[in-house]
Motif scaffolding. Structure first.
Motif: not given
Length: 341
Positions: A34-36, A42-43, A170-173, A271-273
Motif C-alpha cells: 500500500g506504500q508502493g 488496490f481496493d 507480496v502480501t495480497g489477495a 514496489f519501489n525497490s
C-alpha cells in the motif's frame, strides 16, 4: 478418429469461442504494498497484516475470503449464483484457499501453480465458462510475506541477510468474477505452459528459475496465435522481478520477438525497490493477482489500454525438495485479455 478440437490453436493455446467477461475484481494488499507505486489501484490496503488473527496463515485465509466475498458483492451477485471457485496459494496443501472456501457454499477446485496460480485459476475458470459449464465462476489467489517467508526461507526472527536477486513475497489477495454479459474485458486466449527446469538451485534467485518457462510460454503463445508483442498494449509477466524481466526480454529477442517497449513485470512494478528495500522486486502468487485485478483491470476498464497478455510465472519447489538439493522447476501460463471496442 474422434472429433477434432475446434478451439485449439497450435500446440498449447485455446481460442475461446464464447469469451467470458471479467465482470468484477477485488484486490487486498498489505501495508508495504500500500506504500508502493500502485497503491491507488488496490481496493483495500490493510493497516495490520495480521488482520486481527493470531497467525499469519489465518490472516492470509481471511484476505482470500474477503477478496472473494467482495468481488461477488461488487458483481451484484449472491454466493449461490457462483457455480465454481478456482483458487490457490503458496502454503502447504493450499490451506489459505481451502480454509477460505469452507466459509462459502461454492463448489471448489483447489490449485497449486506456485506464483503462476492467478493465471492458472483464470485459465481454468475461463475454459469452464467457454465450455458452457457455468454462468459465473470466481478465480482467486493469495500470498502473505510472513507466512511464505517462514515456510520457504527463514523464521522472521532470524533476520537473515537478503541477496540482491531475492524477491519480497507480496502480501495480497485478488479475486475475479467471470460472467457472460456487459461491457467488460474478455478472456480471448489461454496458453498453458510446460514445466521447464534449467537446473537453477538458488532459492534466492526465483527470477532465473522461472525465466525459461516465461520465455517458452510467451514464444508458444505468439507461435500458436500468429500474434506479435505489438498486438498487446501490455505484456505483464508475474514475478520475475527486475533480474528475470531483463533475462526474458533478452531471450525473446533471440526468438525474434521484441517486448522491451510494452513488457512490465508485476514484481518489478509493485514496489519501489530502492526506497522499500525489496531487492529484485515482489513475488508470491498474490503479486500478479493484485496487479492484474487492481492495476491492469482498472486500466482496461478506463479504456486506457485495450489488451493485456498476463503471464504469471511460478517456481514449483517445496521446502522438502529444496532441502533434498533438487533444482527449481518453473511454469508460466498466459491469458490474453481484451477490451471490446
Amino acid at each position: 478418429m474422434g472429433m477434432q478440437s475446434i478451439k485449439r490453436r497450435g500446440t498449447q493455446t485455446i481460442e475461446l469461442s464464447h469469451p467470458p467477461k471479467i465482470i468484477s475484481t477485488y484486490s487486498i494488499v498489505g501495508p508495504k504494498e500500500g506504500q508502493g507505486p500502485l497503491k491507488t489501484y488496490f481496493d483495500e490496503v490493510l493497516n495490520d497484516d495480521t488482520c486481527g488473527k493470531d497467525s499469519y496463515e489465518k490472516a492470509e485465509s481471511d484476505m482470500m475470503f474477503n477478496a472473494i466475498k467482495e468481488s461477488i458483492k461488487r458483481a451484484g451477485l449472491q454466493q449461490s449464483d457462483i457455480n465454481y471457485l478456482f483458487a490457490g496459494d503458496l502454503l502447504n496443501q493450499i490451506i489459505s484457499s481451502s480454509f477460505a472456501a469452507r466459509e462459502f457454499e461454492i463448489p471448489f477446485f483447489g490449485l497449486y501453480g506456485a506464483c503462476s496460480t492467478m493465471s492458472e485459476s483464470l485459465s481454468l475458470a475461463s475454459l469452464i465458462m467457454d465450455g458452457g459449464f457455468a454462468d459465473y465462476v470466481v478465480a482467486a489467489t493469495s500470498s502473505h510475506f510472513s507466512a511464505a517467508e517462514r515456510q520457504f526461507r527463514f523464521p522472521l526472527e532470524y533476520g537473515a541477510q537478503r541477496s540482491q536477486t531475492a524477491q519480497w513475497t507480496v502480501t495480497g489477495a485478488g479475486a475475479m468474477v467471470l460472467g457472460k454479459e456487459g461491457d467488460f474485458p474478455e478472456v480471448r486466449y489461454v496458453t498453458t505452459g510446460l514445466v521447464k527446469d534449467y537446473g537453477v538451485m538458488d532459492a534466492n534467485n526465483m527470477g532465473a528459475a522461472m525465466t525459461p518457462a516465461a520465455v517458452d510460454t510467451i514464444y508458444k503463445h505468439f507461435k500458436d496465435t500468429g500474434k506479435t508483442p505489438k498486438d498487446y498494449d501490455i505484456i505483464a509477466t508475474g514475478d520475475l522481478g527486475r533480474v528475470g524481466k531483463q533475462m526474458t526480454d533478452k531471450l525473446l529477442l533471440e526468438y525474434g520477438y521484441d517486448m522491451r517497449d510494452n513488457h512490465i513485470d508485476c514484481g518489478d512494478i509493485i514496489f519501489n525497490s530502492e526506497a522499500q528495500n525489496t531487492d529484485s522486486g515482489g513475488s508470491g502468487c498474490g503479486c500478479s493477482a493484485v496487479v492484474a485485478s487492481g492495476y491492469l483491470y482498472k486500466k482496461l476498464m478506463r479504456k486506457e489500454i485495450k489488451s493485456v497478455l498476463l503471464v504469471s510465472t511460478g517456481a514449483l519447489m517445496s521446502t522438502t525438495s529444496s532441502l533434498q538439493g533438487e533444482s527449481i522447476p518453473g511454469i508460466a501460463h498466459a491469458v490474453a485479455i481484451e477490451m471490446n471496442q
